[in-house]
Design a protein around this motif. Structure first.
Motif, PDB file in Angstrom:
ATOM      1  N   UNK A  36       9.001 -17.518   1.762  1.00  0.00           N
ATOM      2  CA  UNK A  36      10.133 -16.877   1.093  1.00  0.00           C
ATOM      3  C   UNK A  36       9.938 -16.575  -0.388  1.00  0.00           C
ATOM      4  N   UNK A  37       9.323 -17.437  -1.175  1.00  0.00           N
ATOM      5  CA  UNK A  37       9.165 -17.065  -2.587  1.00  0.00           C
ATOM      6  C   UNK A  37       8.408 -15.754  -2.777  1.00  0.00           C
ATOM      7  N   UNK A  38       7.371 -15.528  -2.000  1.00  0.00           N
ATOM      8  CA  UNK A  38       6.616 -14.282  -2.114  1.00  0.00           C
ATOM      9  C   UNK A  38       7.442 -13.089  -1.632  1.00  0.00           C
ATOM     10  N   UNK A  39       8.150 -13.271  -0.524  1.00  0.00           N
ATOM     11  CA  UNK A  39       8.986 -12.189   0.002  1.00  0.00           C
ATOM     12  C   UNK A  39      10.082 -11.813  -0.996  1.00  0.00           C
ATOM     13  N   UNK A  40      10.730 -12.821  -1.539  1.00  0.00           N
ATOM     14  CA  UNK A  40      11.791 -12.556  -2.520  1.00  0.00           C
ATOM     15  C   UNK A  40      11.232 -11.971  -3.816  1.00  0.00           C
ATOM     16  N   UNK A  41      10.068 -12.429  -4.226  1.00  0.00           N
ATOM     17  CA  UNK A  41       9.427 -11.865  -5.418  1.00  0.00           C
ATOM     18  C   UNK A  41       9.149 -10.381  -5.217  1.00  0.00           C
ATOM     19  N   UNK A  42       8.638 -10.026  -4.063  1.00  0.00           N
ATOM     20  CA  UNK A  42       8.350  -8.616  -3.788  1.00  0.00           C
ATOM     21  C   UNK A  42       9.614  -7.766  -3.809  1.00  0.00           C
ATOM     22  N   UNK A  43      10.678  -8.278  -3.222  1.00  0.00           N
ATOM     23  CA  UNK A  43      11.941  -7.541  -3.240  1.00  0.00           C
ATOM     24  C   UNK A  43      12.485  -7.424  -4.658  1.00  0.00           C
ATOM     25  N   UNK A  44      12.365  -8.481  -5.429  1.00  0.00           N
ATOM     26  CA  UNK A  44      12.812  -8.428  -6.831  1.00  0.00           C
ATOM     27  C   UNK A  44      12.035  -7.376  -7.606  1.00  0.00           C
ATOM     28  N   UNK A  45      10.735  -7.323  -7.376  1.00  0.00           N
ATOM     29  CA  UNK A  45       9.897  -6.353  -8.071  1.00  0.00           C
ATOM     30  C   UNK A  45      10.270  -4.925  -7.676  1.00  0.00           C
ATOM     31  N   UNK A  46      10.539  -4.699  -6.407  1.00  0.00           N
ATOM     32  CA  UNK A  46      10.972  -3.358  -5.968  1.00  0.00           C
ATOM     33  C   UNK A  46      12.261  -2.953  -6.681  1.00  0.00           C
ATOM     34  N   UNK A  47      13.210  -3.848  -6.695  1.00  0.00           N
ATOM     35  CA  UNK A  47      14.489  -3.529  -7.341  1.00  0.00           C
ATOM     36  C   UNK A  47      14.313  -3.308  -8.846  1.00  0.00           C
ATOM     37  N   UNK A  48      13.404  -4.051  -9.458  1.00  0.00           N
ATOM     38  CA  UNK A  48      13.124  -3.817 -10.879  1.00  0.00           C
ATOM     39  C   UNK A  48      12.569  -2.413 -11.085  1.00  0.00           C
ATOM     40  N   UNK A  49      11.611  -2.032 -10.255  1.00  0.00           N
ATOM     41  CA  UNK A  49      11.014  -0.695 -10.364  1.00  0.00           C
ATOM     42  C   UNK A  49      12.052   0.400 -10.163  1.00  0.00           C
ATOM     43  N   UNK A  50      13.039   0.132  -9.304  1.00  0.00           N
ATOM     44  CA  UNK A  50      14.079   1.120  -9.020  1.00  0.00           C
ATOM     45  C   UNK A  50      15.198   1.108 -10.058  1.00  0.00           C
ATOM     46  N   UNK A  51      15.119   0.169 -10.999  1.00  0.00           N
ATOM     47  CA  UNK A  51      16.117   0.092 -12.057  1.00  0.00           C
ATOM     48  C   UNK A  51      17.367  -0.694 -11.700  1.00  0.00           C
TER      49      UNK A  51
ATOM     50  N   UNK B  69       0.814  -1.216   0.000  1.00  0.00           N
ATOM     51  CA  UNK B  69       0.000   0.000   0.000  1.00  0.00           C
ATOM     52  C   UNK B  69       0.851   1.272   0.000  1.00  0.00           C
ATOM     53  N   UNK B  70       2.129   1.133  -0.286  1.00  0.00           N
ATOM     54  CA  UNK B  70       3.004   2.295  -0.342  1.00  0.00           C
ATOM     55  C   UNK B  70       2.918   2.955  -1.712  1.00  0.00           C
ATOM     56  N   UNK B  71       2.965   4.286  -1.705  1.00  0.00           N
ATOM     57  CA  UNK B  71       2.973   5.045  -2.954  1.00  0.00           C
ATOM     58  C   UNK B  71       4.385   5.222  -3.495  1.00  0.00           C
ATOM     59  N   UNK B  72       5.373   5.053  -2.626  1.00  0.00           N
ATOM     60  CA  UNK B  72       6.769   5.271  -2.974  1.00  0.00           C
ATOM     61  C   UNK B  72       7.502   3.930  -2.982  1.00  0.00           C
ATOM     62  N   UNK B  73       8.206   3.644  -4.058  1.00  0.00           N
ATOM     63  CA  UNK B  73       8.886   2.344  -4.196  1.00  0.00           C
ATOM     64  C   UNK B  73       9.972   2.182  -3.142  1.00  0.00           C
ATOM     65  N   UNK B  74      10.648   3.263  -2.794  1.00  0.00           N
ATOM     66  CA  UNK B  74      11.682   3.174  -1.747  1.00  0.00           C
ATOM     67  C   UNK B  74      11.058   2.717  -0.427  1.00  0.00           C
ATOM     68  N   UNK B  75       9.884   3.245  -0.091  1.00  0.00           N
ATOM     69  CA  UNK B  75       9.196   2.833   1.135  1.00  0.00           C
ATOM     70  C   UNK B  75       8.691   1.395   1.018  1.00  0.00           C
ATOM     71  N   UNK B  76       8.224   1.033  -0.160  1.00  0.00           N
ATOM     72  CA  UNK B  76       7.802  -0.356  -0.394  1.00  0.00           C
ATOM     73  C   UNK B  76       8.966  -1.301  -0.117  1.00  0.00           C
ATOM     74  N   UNK B  77      10.151  -0.940  -0.596  1.00  0.00           N
ATOM     75  CA  UNK B  77      11.340  -1.756  -0.391  1.00  0.00           C
ATOM     76  C   UNK B  77      11.674  -1.876   1.092  1.00  0.00           C
ATOM     77  N   UNK B  78      11.594  -0.763   1.831  1.00  0.00           N
ATOM     78  CA  UNK B  78      11.865  -0.791   3.274  1.00  0.00           C
ATOM     79  C   UNK B  78      10.938  -1.778   3.974  1.00  0.00           C
ATOM     80  N   UNK B  79       9.646  -1.715   3.648  1.00  0.00           N
ATOM     81  CA  UNK B  79       8.688  -2.622   4.287  1.00  0.00           C
ATOM     82  C   UNK B  79       8.944  -4.070   3.894  1.00  0.00           C
ATOM     83  N   UNK B  80       9.256  -4.316   2.620  1.00  0.00           N
ATOM     84  CA  UNK B  80       9.532  -5.697   2.202  1.00  0.00           C
ATOM     85  C   UNK B  80      10.802  -6.236   2.857  1.00  0.00           C
ATOM     86  N   UNK B  81      11.786  -5.379   3.074  1.00  0.00           N
ATOM     87  CA  UNK B  81      12.993  -5.818   3.774  1.00  0.00           C
ATOM     88  C   UNK B  81      12.681  -6.163   5.229  1.00  0.00           C
TER      89      UNK B  81
END
Length: 158
Positions: free
Chosen positions: A101-116, A62-74
């Motif tokens: 773990x697959x879902x957690x890692x998928x979310x982190x992968x998606x955040x990093x993709x969004x961040x380039x 529910x984060x609007x900012x990808x950096x914050x999304x990444x913090x929460x997923x971490x």
């Protein structure tokens, strides 16, 4: 993207209410408000690792900012490392810690993709793929596997 299983744990049930607000009622701000209240009630990162993991994983959505999304997923991943299968069973969660773990890692992968950061995205994607054996052939497992397939296509097309 994530739907939590029904459990006997009151806190998890409340987190699920927030997930429903977001995914089924289209109210991410209301979900974020509920998650914030629950986060404060559980003591933040010092709370029960199961509650921290599930809440942080849901809060990321529910984060609007990808950096914050990444913090929460971490935060969710860090909490998962403190979980046991016995704790999940006690809460009525019908899966093993390995199945998280697959879902957690998928979310982190998606955040990093969004961040380039495609190298980090691929690294987390590989972690997620290596853990898919822990997923069942149920709706949750299929959801995560389809997310992995989608992200794999996005990363290989670049």
């Amino acid at each position: 993207m994530r739907q939590q299983p029904l459990t006997a744990d009151v806190t998890l049930a409340r987190i699920n209410e927030g997930v429903q607000l977001h995914h089924h009622q289209g109210q991410p701000a209301a979900a974020r408000d509920l998650f914030t209240r629950i986060w404060d009630e559980i003591g933040g990162e010092q709370g029960d690792p199961l509650h921290v993991c599930v809440l942080a994983h849901s809060m990321a959505d529910v984060q609007d900012d990808v950096e914050q999304e990444l913090v929460w997923d971490q935060r969710a991943l860090t909490a998962a490392d403190q979980l046991t299968d016995a704790r999940l069973a006690q809460a009525g969660v019908p899966m093993s810690v390995a199945g998280l773990y697959p879902s957690l890692h998928l979310s982190l992968a998606e955040c990093h993709r969004k961040l380039g950061d495609l190298d980090r995205a691929r690294e987390y994607l590989q972690h997620a793929q290596s853990g898919i054996g822990a997923l069942g052939d149920d709706q949750y497992g299929q959801l995560i596997k389809s997310g992995l397939d989608r992200l794999t296509q996005q990363l290989t097309s670049r």
